[in-house]
Design an enzyme around this catalytic site. Structure first.
Site, PDB file in Angstrom:
ATOM      1  N   ASN A  67      26.110  77.572  44.987  1.00  0.00           N
ATOM      2  CA  ASN A  67      24.793  77.074  45.399  1.00  0.00           C
ATOM      3  C   ASN A  67      23.779  78.177  45.678  1.00  0.00           C
ATOM      4  OD1 ASN A  67      25.423  74.355  45.121  1.00  0.00           O
ATOM      5  ND2 ASN A  67      26.319  74.267  47.170  1.00  0.00           N
ATOM      6  N   HIS A  87      32.543  83.112  52.353  1.00  0.00           N
ATOM      7  CA  HIS A  87      31.244  82.872  51.715  1.00  0.00           C
ATOM      8  C   HIS A  87      30.253  83.999  52.024  1.00  0.00           C
ATOM      9  CE1 HIS A  87      29.583  79.969  49.089  1.00  0.00           C
ATOM     10  NE2 HIS A  87      28.960  79.197  49.939  1.00  0.00           N
ATOM     11  N   ASN A 142      22.359  77.698  50.531  1.00  0.00           N
ATOM     12  CA  ASN A 142      21.805  76.763  49.545  1.00  0.00           C
ATOM     13  C   ASN A 142      20.327  76.967  49.253  1.00  0.00           C
ATOM     14  OD1 ASN A 142      24.365  75.780  49.622  1.00  0.00           O
ATOM     15  ND2 ASN A 142      23.837  73.784  50.462  1.00  0.00           N
ATOM     16  N   TYR A 164      29.532  81.991  60.804  1.00  0.00           N
ATOM     17  CA  TYR A 164      29.768  82.205  59.371  1.00  0.00           C
ATOM     18  C   TYR A 164      30.029  83.668  59.022  1.00  0.00           C
ATOM     19  CZ  TYR A 164      27.754  77.543  58.936  1.00  0.00           C
ATOM     20  OH  TYR A 164      27.502  76.201  59.052  1.00  0.00           O
ATOM     21  N   TYR A 201      20.132  80.204  54.906  1.00  0.00           N
ATOM     22  CA  TYR A 201      21.422  79.616  54.557  1.00  0.00           C
ATOM     23  C   TYR A 201      21.601  79.672  53.045  1.00  0.00           C
ATOM     24  CZ  TYR A 201      22.074  78.247  59.378  1.00  0.00           C
ATOM     25  OH  TYR A 201      22.219  78.284  60.732  1.00  0.00           O
TER      26      TYR A 201
END
EC number: 3.1.1.29
Length: 191
Positions: free
Chosen positions: A116, A22, A70, A17, A68
């Site tokens: 989120n 993001h 969320n 990631y 993470y």
């Protein structure tokens, strides 16, 4: 008047990631740490990677949640409680679909806009009364493409635009830390 004591860089943990759109919030705090010759250390108790810097004579904690995206609010609330930092003393840097790549905006409060990470922070802090540095990543065009878009790497040209926006945000960091928001907003929000 409050001063910023914590800067949170939102993103997902893990090499897969690291370079995705993001994670531009994480890119922002990584650049701050690099500019201040500091590195992050893992803090499992607070669910984050932490670095401490001094910006315009103010001690600031840089936070990259390891929960993470969320569940970012868990780390943010733990760090805020540990260091006794009020929501108004927090700046959250995050990716923003509704802003073109290469642009950056400063905002106080507001809704999560479907993000989120912001949703989680709002829930864990019990408020949205914190500053947000919205780093533009552009929009893929259709709602159904958003998830894949934010979790993919930008093109070389778009990465250059995002890096330029991050550098622009860092130029105004002293004023943001000291809550001189109006002049910053005027400069960042004027094309």
């Amino acid at each position: 008047m409050p001063k910023i004591k914590m800067i949170v860089g939102l993103g997902n943990i893990g090499k897969e990631y690291q370079d995705t759109r993001h994670n531009v919030g994480e890119w922002f705090i990584a650049k701050i740490a690099q500019d201040n010759n500091q590195s992050f250390s893992s803090n499992t108790k607070l669910n984050c990677n932490l670095a401490k810097v001094s910006i315009d004579y103010n001690n600031v904690v840089l936070v990259f949640p390891t929960t993470y995206m969320n569940n970012s609010g868990l780390a943010v609330s733990k760090v805020a409680n540990f260091y006794k930092i009020a929501p108004a003393e927090i700046l959250v840097a995050h990716d923003e679909l509704d802003i073109d790549s290469g642009e950056i905006r400063l905002k106080k409060g507001g809704g999560h806009g479907g993000h989120n990470g912001l949703r989680s922070i709002n829930q864990h802090l019990g408020t949205n009364d914190y500053l947000r540095l919205r780093i533009g990543i552009g929009h893929p065009g259709h709602k159904s493409k958003v998830a894949n878009y934010v979790l993919s790497n930008p093109s070389i040209a778009q990465k250059k635009d995002i890096d330029s926006a991050i550098d622009n945000g860092i130029c105004f960091l002293d004023d943001i830390i000291n809550y001189k928001l109006e002049p910053v907003m005027q400069k960042l929000h004027t094309k």
